[in-house]
Structure formats: C-alpha cells, structure tokens
Motif scaffolding. Sequence first.
Motif, short mmCIF file in Angstrom:
data_model
loop_
_atom_site.label_atom_id
_atom_site.label_comp_id
_atom_site.label_asym_id
_atom_site.label_seq_id
_atom_site.Cartn_x
_atom_site.Cartn_y
_atom_site.Cartn_z
N ALA A 96 7.54 11.95 -36.46
CA ALA A 96 7.34 12.56 -35.15
C ALA A 96 8.57 12.36 -34.26
CB ALA A 96 6.11 11.98 -34.47
N GLY A 97 9.03 13.42 -33.63
CA GLY A 97 10.21 13.32 -32.79
C GLY A 97 10.35 14.52 -31.88
N ASP A 138 10.43 7.50 -25.60
CA ASP A 138 9.03 7.23 -25.91
C ASP A 138 8.64 7.72 -27.29
OD1 ASP A 138 8.38 5.88 -23.61
OD2 ASP A 138 7.37 7.57 -22.64
N VAL A 139 8.97 8.97 -27.59
CA VAL A 139 8.53 9.54 -28.87
C VAL A 139 9.39 9.03 -30.02
CG1 VAL A 139 8.17 11.66 -30.17
CG2 VAL A 139 7.63 11.60 -27.74
N ASN A 140 10.70 9.12 -29.88
CA ASN A 140 11.59 8.83 -31.00
C ASN A 140 11.74 7.34 -31.28
OD1 ASN A 140 11.91 11.59 -30.83
ND2 ASN A 140 14.02 11.53 -30.12
N VAL A 141 11.91 6.55 -30.22
CA VAL A 141 12.16 5.12 -30.42
C VAL A 141 10.86 4.32 -30.40
CG1 VAL A 141 13.42 3.10 -29.62
CG2 VAL A 141 14.46 5.37 -29.41
N LEU A 142 10.12 4.42 -29.29
CA LEU A 142 8.86 3.67 -29.22
C LEU A 142 7.89 4.13 -30.31
CD1 LEU A 142 6.98 1.65 -27.83
CD2 LEU A 142 6.28 3.49 -26.28
N GLY A 143 7.82 5.43 -30.55
CA GLY A 143 6.92 5.93 -31.58
C GLY A 143 7.24 5.36 -32.95
N THR A 144 8.52 5.27 -33.28
CA THR A 144 8.93 4.70 -34.56
C THR A 144 8.67 3.20 -34.60
OG1 THR A 144 10.62 6.41 -34.87
CG2 THR A 144 10.88 4.38 -36.13
N TYR A 156 19.37 12.63 -27.58
CA TYR A 156 18.79 12.68 -28.92
C TYR A 156 19.59 11.81 -29.88
CZ TYR A 156 16.87 14.86 -33.17
OH TYR A 156 16.28 15.10 -34.39
N SER A 157 20.91 11.91 -29.82
CA SER A 157 21.76 11.09 -30.68
C SER A 157 21.52 9.61 -30.46
CB SER A 157 23.24 11.42 -30.44
OG SER A 157 23.55 12.74 -30.82
N ALA A 158 21.39 9.22 -29.19
CA ALA A 158 21.16 7.81 -28.87
C ALA A 158 19.85 7.32 -29.46
CB ALA A 158 21.18 7.61 -27.36
N THR A 159 18.79 8.13 -29.33
CA THR A 159 17.50 7.69 -29.83
C THR A 159 17.46 7.68 -31.35
OG1 THR A 159 16.55 9.93 -29.67
CG2 THR A 159 16.28 8.47 -27.77
N LYS A 160 18.12 8.62 -31.99
CA LYS A 160 18.13 8.63 -33.45
C LYS A 160 19.02 7.52 -34.01
CE LYS A 160 15.25 11.94 -34.40
NZ LYS A 160 14.04 11.72 -35.23
N SER A 161 20.05 7.13 -33.25
CA SER A 161 20.84 5.96 -33.64
C SER A 161 19.99 4.69 -33.56
CB SER A 161 22.06 5.82 -32.74
OG SER A 161 22.94 6.92 -32.89
N ALA A 162 19.12 4.62 -32.57
CA ALA A 162 18.23 3.48 -32.44
C ALA A 162 17.29 3.37 -33.64
CB ALA A 162 17.42 3.59 -31.15
N ILE A 163 16.85 4.51 -34.17
CA ILE A 163 15.98 4.48 -35.34
C ILE A 163 16.69 3.87 -36.54
CG2 ILE A 163 14.84 5.97 -37.05
CD1 ILE A 163 14.05 7.79 -34.71
N ASP A 164 17.98 4.16 -36.68
CA ASP A 164 18.76 3.53 -37.74
C ASP A 164 18.74 2.01 -37.62
OD1 ASP A 164 21.34 3.77 -39.73
OD2 ASP A 164 21.67 2.24 -38.22
N ARG A 165 18.94 1.49 -36.42
CA ARG A 165 18.95 0.04 -36.23
C ARG A 165 17.56 -0.56 -36.43
NH1 ARG A 165 23.41 -1.64 -37.64
NH2 ARG A 165 23.30 0.38 -38.67
#
Length: 267
Positions: free
Chosen positions: A93-94, A114-120, A161-170
């Motif tokens: 979900a993103g 909220d969706v991309n980082v917190l959700g993951t 978006y790039s920032a939140t998707k980078s957070a998912i990597d970490r």
Amino acid sequence: MTSYDLTGRKALVTGGARGLGAGMAEALAKAGAAVAIGDVTEDVGKQTAQALRDAGATAEFVALDVTDEASWAEAIPNVVNALGGLDLVVNNAGVEITSLIVDLDPADIRKMLDVNVLGTALGLKHAFRAMRPGGAAGNGGGVINISSVAATIAFPGISGYSATKSAIDRLTRVAAAESGKLGYGVRVNCIYPGLTPTVMGNQLAADCAAIGLFPSPEAAAQAVAELTPQGRLGQVDDMADAVVFLASDAAKFITGAGLPVDGGMGM
C-alpha cells in the motif's frame, strides 16, 4: 534447483485491490499461495478476491487501513483465521503526490509519511508479532516491502515520495537485523519497482506534465524509458515475479536486501 512453488503458504497483500498489489496477489496465488487482499477500498478489493477464487485460488478480502494501528490489530487475526495461518506479508500500500519542492504542501507530505512509512512500519510490527514463535501463526515467514526506484534516483517532482520510499529501504534492513537477532524466523526484503503504467504510474506522468516538467504525460513516460537501459517501462508482472521469488524458498538465504526491478534505471 529450488522451485518457486508456494503451495501451502498464506499471504497478505496490502493495497491489493488494484494495480501492483492486485498483480502481486494474482502471482502469489498462481504459485500456490492462499491470499488475503488487504485494502481500504472494499468493493474493488472484494472483486479482486472473487476473481482469484474464480480462477481456482483461495482468496479473501480483509478490510485494512495501513495507517491505523487498530485496523492492523483486527485484520491480522482475521487473515490468520480465514487462511489458517500467515507466512507472508507484502507491504505494498502506498501513495504518491507529485510536487515541486517550492510548492510542497505539508498535508501531502504527512499523507505520504502516514501511508508509505507508518503503514509499512505497522505492517512489519504486526507481521512480526503474528509470525514469530508464540505468535498467532508462529512459524516464521517473510515480509516483502515495496519501495521504489524513486529511492535510488533523483527525479524531479517526487521529493516527498522519494524520501518516504527511501525510508522503506532503511526499515527493511533494520527489521531484518532485528528478526535475525531475536530469532523471529522472518526474512525481510524489499523491491524497488520502476515506473509502471498502473493508475498511479500514469497519474505520476500526468502530474509531472501538469507542473511543467514535461510537455505531456507521454513525454514524461518517454523520459523515464530513456533513462532505463532496457528502454521500456516496467510491467506489473515484472514486479509480481520478483515478489514470488523473494517469497519462495529460492530466496531462503536472502534477508535485509533490496532488489531493483527497474530495468537498470537505478544502477
């Protein structure tokens, strides 16, 4: 050679009603997994689950708002009960909201966080609690987080978006380390999809044109293709196949990894 057979596995795909999530759910089902579609869009989610059942798969819809702790706490037991266990969570979900940095809206950034980082993060939390020893499922398993090529390149218009998707990597790498250290038996990996012409991907191209970065959505998509060594955009099955691989025993010694599925764009 180990096969990609997922017979007997039970999977939850968040944001599984449409787009990449629906394609991933279909691919997991074709590989033999029972699949739960987790989404806030109930009507479309139920249709997606029904289509999988019509094709012979075991599939259920589960209402899930990935940003809401209580929703996760209710959804996970529902999945375990419906499928008879839980071996895999795909945090797909993103949301993406295009903007030049000079025009950023704080509300848009908060929504993506909220969706991309917190959700993951919540997906990891509740997957671990369910799959670790003593959990509701308790047999270990895997989590696959969906990052983006946006985490590996600098492309105008997608800073938030790039920032939140980078957070998912970490998040992926720290979660893998914790799972190993604490003996959870859960592998954690992520993929970096390239631009794919789903509803979200097409909207991104249109938005990049609307804010003046490209003369048209077609020009935006062409610019991405020209940055990609394979010379094309991604397809849903490209991303879905990578998820099946990481879910399978063929990837049994892979954890804490990020797999680019971007035609070489982010190399």
